[in-house]
Design a protein around this motif. Structure first.
Motif, PDB file in Angstrom:
ATOM      1  N   ARG A   1      17.158  31.755  64.599  1.00  0.00           N
ATOM      2  CA  ARG A   1      18.062  31.553  65.753  1.00  0.00           C
ATOM      3  C   ARG A   1      17.489  32.285  66.952  1.00  0.00           C
ATOM      4  O   ARG A   1      16.624  33.165  66.810  1.00  0.00           O
ATOM      5  CB  ARG A   1      19.471  32.051  65.450  1.00  0.00           C
TER       6      ARG A   1
ATOM      7  N   GLU B   1      28.889  39.838  70.057  1.00  0.00           N
ATOM      8  CA  GLU B   1      27.857  40.538  69.275  1.00  0.00           C
ATOM      9  C   GLU B   1      27.521  41.872  69.946  1.00  0.00           C
ATOM     10  O   GLU B   1      27.839  42.092  71.121  1.00  0.00           O
ATOM     11  CB  GLU B   1      26.606  39.656  69.142  1.00  0.00           C
TER      12      GLU B   1
ATOM     13  N   ASP C   1      16.908  35.071  69.502  1.00  0.00           N
ATOM     14  CA  ASP C   1      17.129  36.515  69.347  1.00  0.00           C
ATOM     15  C   ASP C   1      17.801  37.058  70.604  1.00  0.00           C
ATOM     16  O   ASP C   1      17.242  37.893  71.325  1.00  0.00           O
ATOM     17  CB  ASP C   1      15.779  37.207  69.099  1.00  0.00           C
TER      18      ASP C   1
ATOM     19  N   ARG D   1      12.056  39.472  63.003  1.00  0.00           N
ATOM     20  CA  ARG D   1      11.973  38.956  64.369  1.00  0.00           C
ATOM     21  C   ARG D   1      10.535  38.544  64.662  1.00  0.00           C
ATOM     22  O   ARG D   1       9.587  39.204  64.195  1.00  0.00           O
ATOM     23  CB  ARG D   1      12.448  40.019  65.368  1.00  0.00           C
TER      24      ARG D   1
ATOM     25  N   ASP E   1      16.142  38.759  58.174  1.00  0.00           N
ATOM     26  CA  ASP E   1      16.345  39.755  59.234  1.00  0.00           C
ATOM     27  C   ASP E   1      15.030  40.192  59.869  1.00  0.00           C
ATOM     28  O   ASP E   1      14.840  41.356  60.207  1.00  0.00           O
ATOM     29  CB  ASP E   1      17.084  40.987  58.697  1.00  0.00           C
TER      30      ASP E   1
ATOM     31  N   TRP F   1      14.947  35.186  65.699  1.00  0.00           N
ATOM     32  CA  TRP F   1      15.478  36.119  64.678  1.00  0.00           C
ATOM     33  C   TRP F   1      15.838  35.322  63.444  1.00  0.00           C
ATOM     34  O   TRP F   1      16.595  34.339  63.541  1.00  0.00           O
ATOM     35  CB  TRP F   1      16.696  36.832  65.256  1.00  0.00           C
ATOM     36  N   CYS F   2      15.266  35.716  62.299  1.00  0.00           N
ATOM     37  CA  CYS F   2      15.584  35.027  61.045  1.00  0.00           C
ATOM     38  C   CYS F   2      16.782  35.714  60.390  1.00  0.00           C
ATOM     39  O   CYS F   2      16.714  36.894  60.022  1.00  0.00           O
ATOM     40  CB  CYS F   2      14.396  35.066  60.080  1.00  0.00           C
ATOM     41  N   THR F   3      17.882  34.984  60.284  1.00  0.00           N
ATOM     42  CA  THR F   3      19.084  35.584  59.705  1.00  0.00           C
ATOM     43  C   THR F   3      19.023  35.599  58.177  1.00  0.00           C
ATOM     44  O   THR F   3      19.887  36.171  57.525  1.00  0.00           O
ATOM     45  CB  THR F   3      20.341  34.797  60.153  1.00  0.00           C
TER      46      THR F   3
END
Ligand code: BV8
Length: 225
Positions: free
Chosen positions: A145, A153, A147, A123, A121, A116-118
């Motif tokens: 990071r 969370e 996913d 995936r 956003d 997951w790209c923060t």
């Protein structure tokens, strides 16, 4: 098992134990030598991203070395029988349900095989490591990071799960200690029949109409047939 119209199955680490993936609590409360609270929280990731990334990299790298077991395959047969009237909700981040052939699987705690790209956003299906901070295929940043849903969370698709539990005729919990919420509370959201299949009584065993003891690879095929 009795033929029900709608069935929701919840699985936990215990269904993957006989495939060779360690559970969280059977290894003396440590998870591959780590306290889950020290590696499975946003705070842990902020404090030591390399440790957390390497922890997940090791678990992701182990996936090709393990295979689905008879319990996973029995749930595929059940899906062939029930079709869309069966929903498998899993707390597990491994891919054993999918590799056995299950098609309707909902990972409330995310998946090891997804990054997951923060930053943007997005995936991405991911097989390799993340510790070396590879570029996001979407935006090029190094903000990828695991996913997975950490403690603190929000689990994925809780409204979908709550609706399915409310509507189902049978809720079956397989291989989970019933210690992590909200999954541990699912049995209370069910109006009709409930069944637990577990190696030992879970924390919530008394909340199930029936609770059977034994390994998933024996109990699940026997229940499905
Ligand atoms: C949330 C992904 C709000 C990461 C995981 C105080 C009280 C109540 C709750 C809380 C509290 N303080 C904090 C909370 C909330 C917290 C929580 O529950 N904490 C616990 C520790 C008290 N929960 C959260 O933070 C969740 N988020 O609440 O957000 C919210 C809620 C609702 C709606 C909107 C918002 C997020 C939790 C997710 C954490 N991430 N995993 C990763 O995998 O790295 S949890 C992780 O641990 C797993 O995913 C799994 O869910 C859990 C481990 O549980 P099990 O799967 O059950 O595994 P375990 O080892 O415990 O048990 C294995 C069982 O199998 C045993 O019973 C064993 O007997 C059995 N078994 C073994 N071998 C076999 C077998 N059975 C059959 N056959 C065998 N062969």
């Amino acid at each position: 098992m009795r033929r029900h119209q709608k069935v929701v199955v919840l699985t936990g680490a215990g269904i993957s134990a006989e495939s060779g993936l360690t559970t969280f609590r059977d290894s003396g409360g440590l998870w591959e030598g780590h306290d889950p609270m020290q590696v499975a929280t946003p705070e842990a990731f902020a404090h030591d991203p390399d440790l957390v990334q390497r922890f997940y990299d090791a678990r992701r790298a182990a996936l090709p070395r393990v295979r689905p077991n008879a319990a996973h395959h029995a749930l595929v047969r059940l899906e062939e029988e029930l079709g869309d009237d069966l929903l498998v909700v899993t707390q597990n981040v491994d891919d054993l349900h999918e590799r056995a052939g299950s098609r309707r699987v909902h990972h409330i705690h995310g998946r090891l095989r997804s990054a997951w790209c923060t930053a943007c956003d997005s995936r991405h299906e991911w097989e390799g490591p993340l510790a070396h901070r590879p570029a996001c295929p979407g935006c090029g940043s190094s903000a990828l990071r695991p996913d997975v849903v950490w403690f603190g969370e929000i689990p994925h698709g809780m409204d979908l799960v709550e609706q399915a539990l409310w509507e189902c005729d049978l809720f079956v919990s397989i291989g989970t200690s019933g210690t992590v919420y909200p999954a541990a509370a699912f049995v209370h959201w069910v109006r009709r029949d409930t069944l637990e299949l577990n190696l030992e009584p879970s924390t919530g065993a008394g909340d199930f109409a029936e609770s059977r003891r034994g390994p998933a690879s024996r109990l699940v095929p026997a229940w499905v047939e």
